[in-house]
Design a protein around this motif. Sequence first.
Motif, PDB file in Angstrom:
ATOM      1  N   TYR A 126       0.845  -1.197   0.000  1.00 27.67           N
ATOM      2  CA  TYR A 126       0.000   0.000   0.000  1.00 27.67           C
ATOM      3  C   TYR A 126       0.882   1.249   0.000  1.00 27.67           C
ATOM      4  CZ  TYR A 126      -4.217  -2.726   1.023  1.00 27.67           C
ATOM      5  OH  TYR A 126      -5.277  -3.586   0.954  1.00 27.67           O
ATOM      6  N   TYR A 127       0.460   2.251  -0.780  1.00 25.58           N
ATOM      7  CA  TYR A 127       1.139   3.544  -0.836  1.00 25.58           C
ATOM      8  C   TYR A 127       0.113   4.624  -0.467  1.00 25.58           C
ATOM      9  CZ  TYR A 127       3.652   0.705  -4.341  1.00 25.58           C
ATOM     10  OH  TYR A 127       4.287  -0.281  -5.016  1.00 25.58           O
ATOM     11  N   ASP A 128       0.518   5.579   0.383  1.00 29.00           N
ATOM     12  CA  ASP A 128      -0.367   6.700   0.701  1.00 29.00           C
ATOM     13  C   ASP A 128      -0.387   7.656  -0.491  1.00 29.00           C
ATOM     14  OD1 ASP A 128      -1.775   8.848   1.675  1.00 29.00           O
ATOM     15  OD2 ASP A 128      -0.893   8.732   3.667  1.00 29.00           O
ATOM     16  N   TYR A 129      -1.543   7.773  -1.124  1.00 31.09           N
ATOM     17  CA  TYR A 129      -1.696   8.540  -2.359  1.00 31.09           C
ATOM     18  C   TYR A 129      -2.479   9.838  -2.144  1.00 31.09           C
ATOM     19  CZ  TYR A 129      -2.601   9.153  -7.402  1.00 31.09           C
ATOM     20  OH  TYR A 129      -2.666   9.634  -8.678  1.00 31.09           O
ATOM     21  N   THR A 130      -2.783  10.161  -0.871  1.00 27.56           N
ATOM     22  CA  THR A 130      -3.688  11.270  -0.567  1.00 27.56           C
ATOM     23  C   THR A 130      -3.159  12.595  -1.108  1.00 27.56           C
ATOM     24  OG1 THR A 130      -4.290  10.091   1.457  1.00 27.56           O
ATOM     25  CG2 THR A 130      -4.990  12.398   1.266  1.00 27.56           C
ATOM     26  N   GLU A 131      -1.909  12.948  -0.743  1.00 30.18           N
ATOM     27  CA  GLU A 131      -1.360  14.231  -1.174  1.00 30.18           C
ATOM     28  C   GLU A 131      -1.198  14.283  -2.686  1.00 30.18           C
ATOM     29  OE1 GLU A 131       2.178  15.299   0.823  1.00 30.18           O
ATOM     30  OE2 GLU A 131       1.318  15.147   2.826  1.00 30.18           O
ATOM     31  N   ALA A 132      -0.749  13.173  -3.263  1.00 28.41           N
ATOM     32  CA  ALA A 132      -0.557  13.153  -4.717  1.00 28.41           C
ATOM     33  C   ALA A 132      -1.873  13.354  -5.454  1.00 28.41           C
ATOM     34  CB  ALA A 132       0.086  11.828  -5.133  1.00 28.41           C
ATOM     35  N   ARG A 133      -2.947  12.744  -4.926  1.00 26.14           N
ATOM     36  CA  ARG A 133      -4.243  12.887  -5.601  1.00 26.14           C
ATOM     37  C   ARG A 133      -4.745  14.325  -5.502  1.00 26.14           C
ATOM     38  NH1 ARG A 133      -9.772   9.376  -4.539  1.00 26.14           N
ATOM     39  NH2 ARG A 133     -10.546   9.502  -6.673  1.00 26.14           N
ATOM     40  N   THR A 134      -4.526  14.947  -4.333  1.00 24.24           N
ATOM     41  CA  THR A 134      -4.913  16.344  -4.177  1.00 24.24           C
ATOM     42  C   THR A 134      -4.138  17.223  -5.156  1.00 24.24           C
ATOM     43  OG1 THR A 134      -5.373  15.955  -1.834  1.00 24.24           O
ATOM     44  CG2 THR A 134      -5.086  18.249  -2.545  1.00 24.24           C
ATOM     45  N   MET A 135      -2.846  16.919  -5.289  1.00 24.75           N
ATOM     46  CA  MET A 135      -2.034  17.711  -6.199  1.00 24.75           C
ATOM     47  C   MET A 135      -2.485  17.542  -7.650  1.00 24.75           C
ATOM     48  SD  MET A 135       0.095  19.606  -4.697  1.00 24.75           S
ATOM     49  CE  MET A 135       1.103  20.013  -6.108  1.00 24.75           C
ATOM     50  N   GLU A 136      -3.011  16.353  -7.997  1.00 26.62           N
ATOM     51  CA  GLU A 136      -3.490  16.141  -9.366  1.00 26.62           C
ATOM     52  C   GLU A 136      -4.587  17.137  -9.727  1.00 26.62           C
ATOM     53  OE1 GLU A 136      -4.704  12.124  -9.852  1.00 26.62           O
ATOM     54  OE2 GLU A 136      -2.661  11.337  -9.953  1.00 26.62           O
ATOM     55  N   TYR A 137      -5.508  17.369  -8.759  1.00 21.05           N
ATOM     56  CA  TYR A 137      -6.573  18.332  -9.013  1.00 21.05           C
ATOM     57  C   TYR A 137      -5.996  19.730  -9.229  1.00 21.05           C
ATOM     58  CZ  TYR A 137      -9.970  14.772  -7.606  1.00 21.05           C
ATOM     59  OH  TYR A 137     -10.725  13.634  -7.524  1.00 21.05           O
ATOM     60  N   HIS A 138      -5.018  20.094  -8.387  1.00 15.02           N
ATOM     61  CA  HIS A 138      -4.405  21.407  -8.541  1.00 15.02           C
ATOM     62  C   HIS A 138      -3.692  21.524  -9.885  1.00 15.02           C
ATOM     63  CE1 HIS A 138      -5.254  23.004  -4.593  1.00 15.02           C
ATOM     64  NE2 HIS A 138      -4.785  21.904  -4.023  1.00 15.02           N
TER      65      HIS A 138
ATOM     66  N   LEU B 112      -4.365  19.995 -12.687  1.00 19.34           N
ATOM     67  CA  LEU B 112      -5.322  20.141 -13.781  1.00 19.34           C
ATOM     68  C   LEU B 112      -5.792  21.588 -13.911  1.00 19.34           C
ATOM     69  CD1 LEU B 112      -7.465  16.898 -13.344  1.00 19.34           C
ATOM     70  CD2 LEU B 112      -5.865  17.420 -15.197  1.00 19.34           C
ATOM     71  N   HIS B 113      -6.056  22.231 -12.740  1.00 17.35           N
ATOM     72  CA  HIS B 113      -6.542  23.612 -12.767  1.00 17.35           C
ATOM     73  C   HIS B 113      -5.448  24.574 -13.223  1.00 17.35           C
ATOM     74  CE1 HIS B 113     -10.502  22.904 -11.111  1.00 17.35           C
ATOM     75  NE2 HIS B 113      -9.991  22.215 -10.107  1.00 17.35           N
ATOM     76  N   LEU B 114      -4.187  24.257 -12.887  1.00 15.24           N
ATOM     77  CA  LEU B 114      -3.104  25.166 -13.207  1.00 15.24           C
ATOM     78  C   LEU B 114      -2.460  24.896 -14.567  1.00 15.24           C
ATOM     79  CD1 LEU B 114      -1.354  25.284  -9.728  1.00 15.24           C
ATOM     80  CD2 LEU B 114      -2.727  27.083 -10.773  1.00 15.24           C
ATOM     81  N   LYS B 115      -2.874  23.801 -15.225  1.00 14.54           N
ATOM     82  CA  LYS B 115      -2.233  23.419 -16.486  1.00 14.54           C
ATOM     83  C   LYS B 115      -2.299  24.553 -17.510  1.00 14.54           C
ATOM     84  CE  LYS B 115      -2.435  19.922 -20.146  1.00 14.54           C
ATOM     85  NZ  LYS B 115      -2.744  20.824 -21.247  1.00 14.54           N
ATOM     86  N   LYS B 116      -3.489  25.095 -17.685  1.00 18.26           N
ATOM     87  CA  LYS B 116      -3.654  26.160 -18.667  1.00 18.26           C
ATOM     88  C   LYS B 116      -2.842  27.385 -18.287  1.00 18.26           C
ATOM     89  CE  LYS B 116      -7.149  28.853 -21.134  1.00 18.26           C
ATOM     90  NZ  LYS B 116      -8.587  29.129 -21.304  1.00 18.26           N
ATOM     91  N   PHE B 117      -2.802  27.669 -16.990  1.00 19.03           N
ATOM     92  CA  PHE B 117      -2.057  28.830 -16.509  1.00 19.03           C
ATOM     93  C   PHE B 117      -0.565  28.692 -16.832  1.00 19.03           C
ATOM     94  CE2 PHE B 117       0.406  30.879 -13.132  1.00 19.03           C
ATOM     95  CZ  PHE B 117      -0.029  32.186 -13.280  1.00 19.03           C
ATOM     96  N   TYR B 118      -0.025  27.485 -16.564  1.00 17.96           N
ATOM     97  CA  TYR B 118       1.390  27.267 -16.824  1.00 17.96           C
ATOM     98  C   TYR B 118       1.693  27.313 -18.321  1.00 17.96           C
ATOM     99  CZ  TYR B 118       2.187  26.033 -11.962  1.00 17.96           C
ATOM    100  OH  TYR B 118       2.304  26.073 -10.600  1.00 17.96           O
ATOM    101  N   GLU B 119       0.769  26.819 -19.154  1.00 14.03           N
ATOM    102  CA  GLU B 119       0.985  26.887 -20.596  1.00 14.03           C
ATOM    103  C   GLU B 119       1.066  28.346 -21.052  1.00 14.03           C
ATOM    104  OE1 GLU B 119      -2.104  24.659 -22.437  1.00 14.03           O
ATOM    105  OE2 GLU B 119      -1.102  22.724 -22.160  1.00 14.03           O
ATOM    106  N   GLN B 120       0.250  29.197 -20.448  1.00 17.69           N
ATOM    107  CA  GLN B 120       0.300  30.616 -20.790  1.00 17.69           C
ATOM    108  C   GLN B 120       1.646  31.211 -20.408  1.00 17.69           C
ATOM    109  OE1 GLN B 120      -3.113  32.249 -18.788  1.00 17.69           O
ATOM    110  NE2 GLN B 120      -4.512  31.768 -20.448  1.00 17.69           N
ATOM    111  N   ILE B 121       2.160  30.813 -19.243  1.00 14.85           N
ATOM    112  CA  ILE B 121       3.464  31.312 -18.818  1.00 14.85           C
ATOM    113  C   ILE B 121       4.544  30.872 -19.803  1.00 14.85           C
ATOM    114  CG2 ILE B 121       5.250  31.097 -17.036  1.00 14.85           C
ATOM    115  CD1 ILE B 121       3.079  30.993 -14.966  1.00 14.85           C
ATOM    116  N   LEU B 122       4.543  29.572 -20.161  1.00 21.16           N
ATOM    117  CA  LEU B 122       5.549  29.049 -21.079  1.00 21.16           C
ATOM    118  C   LEU B 122       5.497  29.758 -22.430  1.00 21.16           C
ATOM    119  CD1 LEU B 122       5.319  25.218 -20.330  1.00 21.16           C
ATOM    120  CD2 LEU B 122       7.173  26.766 -19.721  1.00 21.16           C
ATOM    121  N   ASN B 123       4.285  30.117 -22.857  1.00 14.52           N
ATOM    122  CA  ASN B 123       4.143  30.783 -24.151  1.00 14.52           C
ATOM    123  C   ASN B 123       4.675  32.206 -24.150  1.00 14.52           C
ATOM    124  OD1 ASN B 123       3.066  28.801 -25.873  1.00 14.52           O
ATOM    125  ND2 ASN B 123       1.040  29.036 -24.995  1.00 14.52           N
TER     126      ASN B 123
END
Length: 630
Positions: free
Chosen positions: A121-133, A135-146
């Motif tokens: 068993y692996y504790d996945y709680t923090e990683a799963r929370t970060m996945e949601y973050h 997803l929300h920040l993906k577009k923002f980071y793409e704008q920065i990279l551009n």
Amino acid sequence: MILNEDKLNSQLNFVLNKIPFAVLMESHERRLQFVNQNFCQLFHIPLSPEQLIGFDCKLAATQSAPMFSNPTQFLERIDEILTAEEFVSHELVELADGRSFLRDYLPIINEGVHDGHVWIYYDYTEARTMEYHILHLKKFYEQILNHIPADIAVFNKKHQYIFINQTAIGDESLREWLINKDDYDFVKYRGKDSTFAEERREAFNQAISTKKVYEFLEEGINREGAQRFNLRRFQPIFQENGELEFVVGYGIDVTSLKKTEEYARQKDIIFAKVADLLDVVVIVIDHNFQVVFVNAAYESFFGIPTSQIIGKEIEAIAIDDTSIIRKDIAMYQQTNYAHHTAKVYQVKDKYGMTKYFSYSFTPYVQGKAGNVNYAVFLSDVSDQYYAVAELQKIIDKERRLNELKSGFVNIVSHEMRTPMSVIQSSAEILEMLNDAEKISKPQLQLHLSRIINEVKGMESLMKELLLVSKIEGGKMVFKPSPQNMSEFIEQVISANFLPYEDGRQIVLLFKGNEHPVYFDRLMMTHILKNLIENAFKYSSNKKSPIVRLRYHKTGVSILIKDFGIGIPEKDIPNLFKAFARASNVEGIKGTGLGLLVVKYFVDFHKASIHFRSKQNQGTSVLLELKNHDT
């Protein structure tokens, strides 16, 4: 040399207790044969691993089922896995307390016969929370990279493009076409020589094989036919299991640097800053708190020979505070429970660079004598630390923008409604008087003045909103220069407050030996106008405010004091927040943006501002600027 079975089992138990996940091994009849300490900690089992040996795992699973979000499904799934007796990897399991685990299952097969089961068993709680973050920040980071002024591309394992920023290729249709294609496709599309595609492929493969950043200079011809040099890098990114995930490529135009001696110096600096990934530092301590072993990573990172700390007490370790390690080991010696305190150490490497290391420790039995040693692990978490800090900056900025948006809606719906009503009513009155041919010059002047004053107020609000937007957008340029602060303050007062609209005049005092002060005239004008305007505005019918300039050896201080209504103590912490106003200013016009802009401009100067106020007695504002040459 052949290891005996006891020693082999001891070493195997040490390894299984050392790995950072929960492990349970049961026989084919589902009797518990092994469980590590991490398993007990993960599921809050109050018994030691040794006390659990021989337990009925099926009964234990039934008893622990209520811990999971769907107990029935949990038990049914275990039966399905055991019936199939096939490998299961990273299966998501959700607990009733909100935690999330990933589960692996491995059947134990001995000479073709299923002999038992292993659960991980692996504790996945923090990683799963970060996945949601993420997803929300993906577009923002793409704008920065551009908008980064460098060519940036991300490649898959086959050296095919999966992302290209606008700086690299401005043509959007070409960028879309190039996704999932490589440089050979690109040169064929453009009708160019394939040499540069071959060079890039070789560099790409070199970065992957060495697992390090690979840097190379790419020479070409720009659209004007001139020689051009690009410094390009390939950075391979690997998963925790060592598998290549993707490769980041980026390039910087270094043509001008290449043609000068400065380029050579800059290149040396770039190479010097490329740091190798560090292995985990391992330090073994005996029961007397003496260091008995350190691995090569310690010397590589700290630049301290291992011979200098072997045989010495743990205080010889190159970290500031070893008391936490002593405390955790002492607690284990008393309780036989391997709990370690969460700790992140800030340390300096041999180059003097600041790094962050997380700490953990594992006790283990050393040799047949049964002596307990303690393996202390220092893992480099610098990237995670800085990533979290950067993410927090982004979150803070987003929060400020949301506050500005909310405040703007409030201003539009409340503060602008009144002036619009005044303008409308004055216009309607003028229209009625004009239609009745009864309008007089004083009446005309009165209503026109009302309209002009309200328009000026709305214009002032719009200017402050645009100024805040410009600052938040990073478009404000800070231009300090050495100037005479005394003359500057006199000019600001003369141009704006000589006298104030109610006839009062500021009292200006100077102290200390005059010397040049570095500041930005535009920003300092805004700071002083706002603070002095507030001093007059909130002290109506009181004696004139005082402005005192005092020169110090280390800088200057400017005190602005009034004798007006003062600021309630509970409102002072909110003075620099957008659209925040004191609770006792009803009837006095203001937008709640002035002090926000003041704070921005004060921060630009690396200065400080302090408020001291008492209701119905007045307010003092102290602005302190240190001497700077830039």
